[in-house]
Write an enzyme that holds these catalytic residues in place. Structure first.
Site, mmCIF file in Angstrom:
data_model
loop_
_atom_site.group_PDB
_atom_site.id
_atom_site.type_symbol
_atom_site.label_atom_id
_atom_site.label_comp_id
_atom_site.label_asym_id
_atom_site.label_seq_id
_atom_site.Cartn_x
_atom_site.Cartn_y
_atom_site.Cartn_z
ATOM 1 N N HIS A 1 0.848 -1.204 -0.070
ATOM 2 C CA HIS A 1 0.061 0.009 -0.005
ATOM 3 C C HIS A 1 1.031 1.294 0.036
ATOM 4 C CE1 HIS A 1 -3.635 2.609 1.132
ATOM 5 N NE2 HIS A 1 -2.493 3.144 1.749
ATOM 6 N N GLU A 2 1.747 1.491 0.899
ATOM 7 C CA GLU A 2 2.689 2.444 0.988
ATOM 8 C C GLU A 2 3.659 2.459 -0.330
ATOM 9 O OE1 GLU A 2 2.112 4.726 3.135
ATOM 10 O OE2 GLU A 2 0.678 3.450 4.148
ATOM 11 N N HIS B 1 1.980 4.507 -2.966
ATOM 12 C CA HIS B 1 2.432 5.754 -2.785
ATOM 13 C C HIS B 1 3.710 6.291 -3.024
ATOM 14 C CE1 HIS B 1 -1.728 6.392 -0.656
ATOM 15 N NE2 HIS B 1 -1.289 5.846 0.440
#
Length: 377
Positions: free
Chosen positions: A25-26, A29
């Site tokens: 998920h990170e 980003h």
């Protein structure tokens, strides 16, 4: 009944499930930010004090926090939770400021924020598509095979051979569509549209309820119509078709998650059904003990939930940022810093309250309150 795994298995499985998903998920980003030339100052898995880490040649500090319940990427210029420019940001040299998050156009910031949840959905699509390629796809038409006596279907007069066309306003294309629809609608009155002998008919019935006990003795309540499938078959899925099947299955689970949230908000599903980290750890351990296929399937489900939850329009979450970006796009100017500050404070309080609620629910699921009541009594 299978014996429940021990605490160590729960913890190990929890880290195996949540750790990679938070990282990916990170990473979504991070990669989007890097694509647009934003410097990442920190990439953390977990919160709190750093346990171990290193700094790469780009100046990004990669680290693990002692509390493994999430993670974050801190971009240059992203100096407060609401991602608002500060005097500190304005004081940066022009060249350095150009590499900050706040210096980027609105559409680029939106993509960077959305990339995290998108990464979670991609994980689920890959897993579910790979399962379809490896094991094929079960095709079960929405045809009534058997009717449980006394059930909602029996009271509605449904018979073997009837083809269900609609439940409520939902078009039914497969037998699983009915199971998903009824599972979270126990006690609701629903209109059933079905075909019998070439004629389309409608009837109303009240969805029943049933207790389901899994292999570990966990009991859950779910709505049921009271019918069994007529037939099913497995069809092979090619490598080209697999991603499409993965997308379709992921989207179906997203829709089901959204409907579950709607039922929860409307009070049709009790708040006790909500689970948090402790229950995820328990389910992770149980999936781990059943083997790698079940564990990987569970990872796909949690990845979908992680992506979905982060897209909710709640300040502090990715969806909250995207909501304010949408407002900014319409107004053609950012939301006032004071409004953002109070919104994010409210969002933080809401998230903390939710975490407290699900933790209390989790403790109840583990029997803590029941045992305490027994000791006091």
């Amino acid at each position: 009944m299978i014996q429940s795994p021990g605490i160590l298995i729960y913890l190990l499985a929890f880290l195996i499930v949540l750790g990679p998903l938070v990282f990916l998920h990170e990473l979504g980003h991070y990669l989007a930010g890097r694509w647009f030339g934003v410097k990442a100052e920190e990439f953390s898995i977990g919160f709190g004090r750093e346990v171990v880490g290193f700094t790469d040649k780009r100046g990004t500090r990669w680290k693990f926090g002692w509390l493994p319940l999430g993670g974050y990427v801190r971009f240059a210029g992203d100096m407060n939770p609401a991602s608002q420019p500060t005097s500190e940001w304005l004081a940066l040299p022009a060249k350095e400021r150009a590499r900050t998050f706040q210096a980027k156009p609105l559409w680029q910031r939106a993509i960077i924020v959305a990339a995290g949840p998108i990464a979670n959905f991609i994980v689920a699509i890959v897993i579910l598509g790979a399962f379809a390629f490896a094991y094929g796809q079960r095709i079960t038409p929405p045809v009534v095979g058997t009717v449980v006596p006394g059930s909602a279907a029996a009271q509605a007069g449904l018979q073997s051979g009837d083809r269900i066309r609609e439940l409520g306003e939902r078009t039914i294309d497969a037998f699983d569509d009915m199971a998903f629809y009824t599972a979270i609608r126990a006690g609701e009155t629903v209109t059933v549209t079905y075909e019998r002998g070439g004629r389309t008919q409608t009837v109303q019935t009240v969805i029943g309820s049933d207790s389901f006990k899994d292999r570990f003795g966990n009991v859950t309540q779910r709505g049921m119509l009271g019918i069994g499938p007529a037939q099913s078959k497995f069809e092979p899925v090619s490598l080209i078709e697999a991603p499409v099947v993965g997308v379709v299955r992921t989207w179906g689970l997203v829709v089901m998650t959204a409907e579950g949230l709607k039922q929860l908000i409307l009070g049709r599903v009790p708040l006790s059904q909500m689970g948090g980290p402790l229950r995820i750890a328990k389910m992770s351990g149980e999936s781990f003990s059943l083997g790698p296929v079940e564990l990987i399937g569970f990872i796909a489900l949690i990845s979908i939930n992680l992506g979905f939850i982060n897209l909710l329009p709640v300040p502090v979450l990715d969806g909250g940022h995207l909501l304010f970006y949408a407002v900014e796009a319409v107004r053609r100017r950012p939301v006032e810093p004071k409004v953002m500050e109070w919104a994010f404070r409210g969002g933080l309080i809401a998230i903390l309250a939710l975490m407290l609620l699900v933790t209390l629910n989790d403790l109840g699921a583990f029997g803590v309150w029941r045992n305490l009541a027994g000791l006091i009594g």
